[in-house]
Design a protein around this motif. Structure first.
Motif: not given
Length: 152
Positions: A114, A117, A119, A123, A147, A150
């Motif tokens: 994260f 960046n 995502c 995740n 998060t 995202c």
């Protein structure tokens, strides 16, 4: 005369075995390294720790090597906190990935992704973290913060 040499040989042999045995477990060697705590630290200490860990000959260890990779990853991450150089986050990820399934350290992997960046990977490892952690231990506020980028 031969008994004297035999005793010397046995003494040297036993000494070598003891020394060899002490260096087979990374957990024992780890205590001689610069402290890897969460306490405040200066950038020189962190850089020295990374240097020291990078120069460890891992072929000397046959147990707890997963701790070595976790320590190296943590040190790279701490270096990122001082330098804001995302290359250090990538280095941390490389080392966390080596032992993720052993340590079940999916939180740190997710967090690092994260930061970059990324995502998709963030995740992915966040889901693995949740799958391997009781819901009562989830870090809900931190999850929301990391998060947030995202979701936009």
């Amino acid at each position: 005369m031969t008994t004297k040499y035999f005793c010397i040989f046995i003494l040297i042999f036993v000494s070598c075995l003891t020394t060899f045995a002490q260096h087979r477990d990374y957990k024992i060697y780890r205590d001689s390294l610069t402290k890897l705590s969460c306490k405040p630290f200066d950038s020189l200490t962190v850089a020295q720790t990374v240097y020291q860990l990078k120069n460890v000959d891992t072929t000397n260890f046959d147990s707890n090597l997963n701790l070595y990779y976790r320590d190296l990853a943590w040190s790279y991450f701490r270096l990122y906190l001082k330098t804001k150089d995302t290359l250090q986050v990538k280095n941390a990820i490389d080392n966390y990935l080596k032992v993720a399934d052993i340590n079940k350290d999916f939180w740190n992997l997710s967090f690092c992704y994260f930061i970059l960046n990324d995502c998709s990977n963030g995740n992915f490892y966040l889901k693995k973290y949740k799958d391997n952690t009781d819901k009562k231990y989830w870090k809900d506020e931190e999850i929301k913060r990391m998060t947030a980028k995202c979701k936009s």
